[in-house]
Design a protein around this motif. Structure first.
Motif, PDB file in Angstrom:
ATOM      1  N   LEU A 175       0.857  -1.200   0.000  1.00  0.00           N
ATOM      2  CA  LEU A 175       0.000   0.000   0.000  1.00  0.00           C
ATOM      3  C   LEU A 175       0.891   1.249   0.000  1.00  0.00           C
ATOM      4  CD1 LEU A 175      -3.104   0.682   0.007  1.00  0.00           C
ATOM      5  CD2 LEU A 175      -2.912   0.982   2.461  1.00  0.00           C
ATOM      6  N   GLY A 176       0.776   2.136   0.980  1.00  0.00           N
ATOM      7  CA  GLY A 176       1.577   3.366   0.988  1.00  0.00           C
ATOM      8  C   GLY A 176       2.836   3.278   1.830  1.00  0.00           C
ATOM      9  N   GLY A 177       3.161   2.102   2.346  1.00  0.00           N
ATOM     10  CA  GLY A 177       4.402   1.940   3.106  1.00  0.00           C
ATOM     11  C   GLY A 177       4.266   2.090   4.611  1.00  0.00           C
ATOM     12  N   TYR A 178       3.035   2.186   5.098  1.00  0.00           N
ATOM     13  CA  TYR A 178       2.804   2.436   6.533  1.00  0.00           C
ATOM     14  C   TYR A 178       3.372   1.292   7.392  1.00  0.00           C
ATOM     15  CZ  TYR A 178       0.043   4.037  10.624  1.00  0.00           C
ATOM     16  OH  TYR A 178      -0.378   4.497  11.858  1.00  0.00           O
ATOM     17  N   SER A 179       2.915   0.065   7.125  1.00  0.00           N
ATOM     18  CA  SER A 179       3.420  -1.062   7.920  1.00  0.00           C
ATOM     19  C   SER A 179       4.882  -1.342   7.604  1.00  0.00           C
ATOM     20  CB  SER A 179       2.571  -2.309   7.663  1.00  0.00           C
ATOM     21  OG  SER A 179       2.518  -2.613   6.285  1.00  0.00           O
ATOM     22  N   GLY A 180       5.298  -1.071   6.371  1.00  0.00           N
ATOM     23  CA  GLY A 180       6.700  -1.301   6.005  1.00  0.00           C
ATOM     24  C   GLY A 180       7.653  -0.463   6.837  1.00  0.00           C
ATOM     25  N   VAL A 181       7.284   0.797   7.067  1.00  0.00           N
ATOM     26  CA  VAL A 181       8.109   1.664   7.914  1.00  0.00           C
ATOM     27  C   VAL A 181       8.239   1.063   9.318  1.00  0.00           C
ATOM     28  CG1 VAL A 181       8.108   3.891   9.128  1.00  0.00           C
ATOM     29  CG2 VAL A 181       7.781   3.816   6.646  1.00  0.00           C
ATOM     30  N   CYS A 182       7.147   0.504   9.829  1.00  0.00           N
ATOM     31  CA  CYS A 182       7.182  -0.070  11.184  1.00  0.00           C
ATOM     32  C   CYS A 182       8.084  -1.296  11.242  1.00  0.00           C
ATOM     33  CB  CYS A 182       5.768  -0.416  11.629  1.00  0.00           C
ATOM     34  SG  CYS A 182       4.718   1.046  11.732  1.00  0.00           S
ATOM     35  N   LEU A 183       7.998  -2.160  10.218  1.00  0.00           N
ATOM     36  CA  LEU A 183       8.878  -3.335  10.185  1.00  0.00           C
ATOM     37  C   LEU A 183      10.336  -2.899  10.125  1.00  0.00           C
ATOM     38  CD1 LEU A 183       6.831  -5.559   7.701  1.00  0.00           C
ATOM     39  CD2 LEU A 183       7.178  -6.000  10.152  1.00  0.00           C
ATOM     40  N   LEU A 184      10.621  -1.888   9.309  1.00  0.00           N
ATOM     41  CA  LEU A 184      12.001  -1.400   9.193  1.00  0.00           C
ATOM     42  C   LEU A 184      12.481  -0.793  10.505  1.00  0.00           C
ATOM     43  CD1 LEU A 184      11.826  -0.042   5.583  1.00  0.00           C
ATOM     44  CD2 LEU A 184      13.580  -1.612   6.439  1.00  0.00           C
ATOM     45  N   ARG A 185      11.621  -0.043  11.168  1.00  0.00           N
ATOM     46  CA  ARG A 185      12.010   0.517  12.460  1.00  0.00           C
ATOM     47  C   ARG A 185      12.348  -0.591  13.445  1.00  0.00           C
ATOM     48  NH1 ARG A 185       7.582   5.402  13.217  1.00  0.00           N
ATOM     49  NH2 ARG A 185       8.726   6.935  11.968  1.00  0.00           N
ATOM     50  N   GLY A 186      11.561  -1.670  13.427  1.00  0.00           N
ATOM     51  CA  GLY A 186      11.807  -2.788  14.339  1.00  0.00           C
ATOM     52  C   GLY A 186      13.127  -3.483  14.056  1.00  0.00           C
ATOM     53  N   MET A 187      13.536  -3.486  12.799  1.00  0.00           N
ATOM     54  CA  MET A 187      14.782  -4.176  12.439  1.00  0.00           C
ATOM     55  C   MET A 187      16.007  -3.320  12.699  1.00  0.00           C
ATOM     56  SD  MET A 187      13.964  -6.518   9.118  1.00  0.00           S
ATOM     57  CE  MET A 187      13.306  -5.262   8.027  1.00  0.00           C
ATOM     58  N   GLY A 188      15.818  -2.018  12.789  1.00  0.00           N
ATOM     59  CA  GLY A 188      16.963  -1.155  13.040  1.00  0.00           C
ATOM     60  C   GLY A 188      17.819  -0.938  11.798  1.00  0.00           C
ATOM     61  N   SER A 189      18.982  -0.312  11.996  1.00  0.00           N
ATOM     62  CA  SER A 189      19.783   0.157  10.857  1.00  0.00           C
ATOM     63  C   SER A 189      20.355  -0.993  10.032  1.00  0.00           C
ATOM     64  CB  SER A 189      20.910   1.058  11.343  1.00  0.00           C
ATOM     65  OG  SER A 189      21.715   0.345  12.257  1.00  0.00           O
ATOM     66  N   GLY A 190      20.421  -2.216  10.595  1.00  0.00           N
ATOM     67  CA  GLY A 190      20.938  -3.359   9.842  1.00  0.00           C
ATOM     68  C   GLY A 190      19.881  -4.119   9.082  1.00  0.00           C
ATOM     69  N   GLY A 191      18.649  -3.607   9.081  1.00  0.00           N
ATOM     70  CA  GLY A 191      17.543  -4.357   8.487  1.00  0.00           C
ATOM     71  C   GLY A 191      17.342  -4.058   7.013  1.00  0.00           C
ATOM     72  N   PHE A 192      16.726  -5.024   6.314  1.00  0.00           N
ATOM     73  CA  PHE A 192      16.343  -4.812   4.906  1.00  0.00           C
ATOM     74  C   PHE A 192      14.982  -5.450   4.669  1.00  0.00           C
ATOM     75  CE2 PHE A 192      16.096  -5.119   0.363  1.00  0.00           C
ATOM     76  CZ  PHE A 192      16.742  -3.975  -0.067  1.00  0.00           C
ATOM     77  N   LEU A 193      14.128  -4.713   3.937  1.00  0.00           N
ATOM     78  CA  LEU A 193      12.766  -5.172   3.651  1.00  0.00           C
ATOM     79  C   LEU A 193      12.545  -5.282   2.143  1.00  0.00           C
ATOM     80  CD1 LEU A 193       9.813  -5.741   4.712  1.00  0.00           C
ATOM     81  CD2 LEU A 193       9.383  -3.293   4.348  1.00  0.00           C
ATOM     82  N   HIS A 194      12.094  -6.459   1.707  1.00  0.00           N
ATOM     83  CA  HIS A 194      11.541  -6.619   0.363  1.00  0.00           C
ATOM     84  C   HIS A 194      10.030  -6.531   0.500  1.00  0.00           C
ATOM     85  CE1 HIS A 194      15.123  -7.890  -1.846  1.00  0.00           C
ATOM     86  NE2 HIS A 194      15.462  -8.649  -0.809  1.00  0.00           N
ATOM     87  N   THR A 195       9.415  -5.549  -0.140  1.00  0.00           N
ATOM     88  CA  THR A 195       7.958  -5.426  -0.029  1.00  0.00           C
ATOM     89  C   THR A 195       7.323  -5.493  -1.414  1.00  0.00           C
ATOM     90  OG1 THR A 195       6.125  -4.144   0.924  1.00  0.00           O
ATOM     91  CG2 THR A 195       8.006  -2.874   0.089  1.00  0.00           C
ATOM     92  N   PHE A 196       6.151  -6.141  -1.515  1.00  0.00           N
ATOM     93  CA  PHE A 196       5.525  -6.473  -2.799  1.00  0.00           C
ATOM     94  C   PHE A 196       4.167  -5.796  -2.921  1.00  0.00           C
ATOM     95  CE2 PHE A 196       8.429  -9.688  -4.387  1.00  0.00           C
ATOM     96  CZ  PHE A 196       9.170  -9.962  -3.250  1.00  0.00           C
ATOM     97  N   GLU A 197       3.974  -5.105  -4.054  1.00  0.00           N
ATOM     98  CA  GLU A 197       2.722  -4.371  -4.287  1.00  0.00           C
ATOM     99  C   GLU A 197       2.283  -4.556  -5.737  1.00  0.00           C
ATOM    100  OE1 GLU A 197       0.343  -2.689  -2.466  1.00  0.00           O
ATOM    101  OE2 GLU A 197      -0.563  -2.660  -4.457  1.00  0.00           O
TER     102      GLU A 197
END
Ligand code: SAM
Length: 218
Positions: free
Chosen positions: A67-89
């Motif tokens: 969608l607009g990245g709302y939950s994606g931002v939260c997942l990234l915040r939880g992972m911290g600076s070493g995190g990476f997210l693949h998101t599908f839309e």
């Protein structure tokens, strides 16, 4: 139960736990202004996602339904600076908006937004696996297929989350009023396999929408 049904208690909870900061509020507002339906995760559910990502120590996550990245931002915040997210839309316009959201949140270099049907596009990230966390929040008919993918591509100890697994209150009905029977049957198959398939230890968080939470055990 107490929490979901009582507006005063819900308001108190949000006032104390403060699930939504300015960045998230702006993502939500920009999404509405762009004509997107307000179907992002609930505010407290978004906070659950961040804390669960944090507790799990996830570094590599997959999200199905950007969608607009709302939950994606939260997942990234939880992972911290070493995190990476693949998101599908599926929708290119939504994917563009999400990319702008991730930029505004200062997270653009930690995420890739993949455009198209997730069932086809997921193949492209398989070489980057196994993954630590998969969050499913897209077409309900697709949930069993997304679970099958997660069984293969999560590491043992990895976390699976899926929103809306109460099927808007109709998952348990043979003739769901106002909901697509095929989608409800798919959500039932999803939960049956998640809870009883032997690959996960799973529970249902009793949020307003139902949030399945599971850890891959084999
Ligand atoms: N996770 C988002 C959030 O909380 O901010 C909300 C996602 S919204 C409920 C579901 C999204 O899944 C929609 O934007 C829709 O376009 C997308 N979608 C639907 N079918 C899809 C598919 N087959 N592959 C990828 N995305 C899909």
């Amino acid at each position: 139960g107490f929490g979901q049904g009582d507006p005063a208690l819900a308001a108190w909870t949000e006032a104390v736990y403060r699930p939504e900061d300015d960045v998230l509020r702006q993502i939500r507002e920009r999404s509405v202004a762009a004509g997107l339906p307000p179907i992002q995760v609930g505010k407290m559910d978004a906070l659950h996602l961040e804390v669960i990502a944090r507790v799990s120590g996830a570094r590599k996550a997959v999200e199905i339904g950007t969608l607009g990245g709302y939950s994606g931002v939260c997942l990234l915040r939880g992972m911290g600076s070493g995190g990476f997210l693949h998101t599908f839309e599926l929708d290119p316009g939504r994917a563009d908006l999400a990319r702008r959201s991730f930029e505004h949140a200062g997270l653009a270099d930690q995420v890739r937004v993949h455009v198209g049907p997730a069932a086809e596009r997921l193949r492209g990230i398989e070489p980057d696996g196994p993954f630590d966390l998969v969050f499913v929040d897209a077409d309900k008919a697709g949930y069993p297929g997304y679970l099958a993918w997660a069984e293969q591509h999560l590491r043992v100890g990895g976390v699976l989350l899926a929103d809306n697994t109460f099927g808007f209150g109709h998952v348990h009905e043979d003739e769901p009023e106002g909901e697509d029977p095929g989608a409800m049957a798919a959500l039932r198959r999803f939960s049956d396999r998640l809870a009883r398939g032997g690959r996960f230890r799973a529970t249902m968080l009793p949020t307003a929408e139902g949030m399945s939470l599971a850890v891959k055990i084999r």
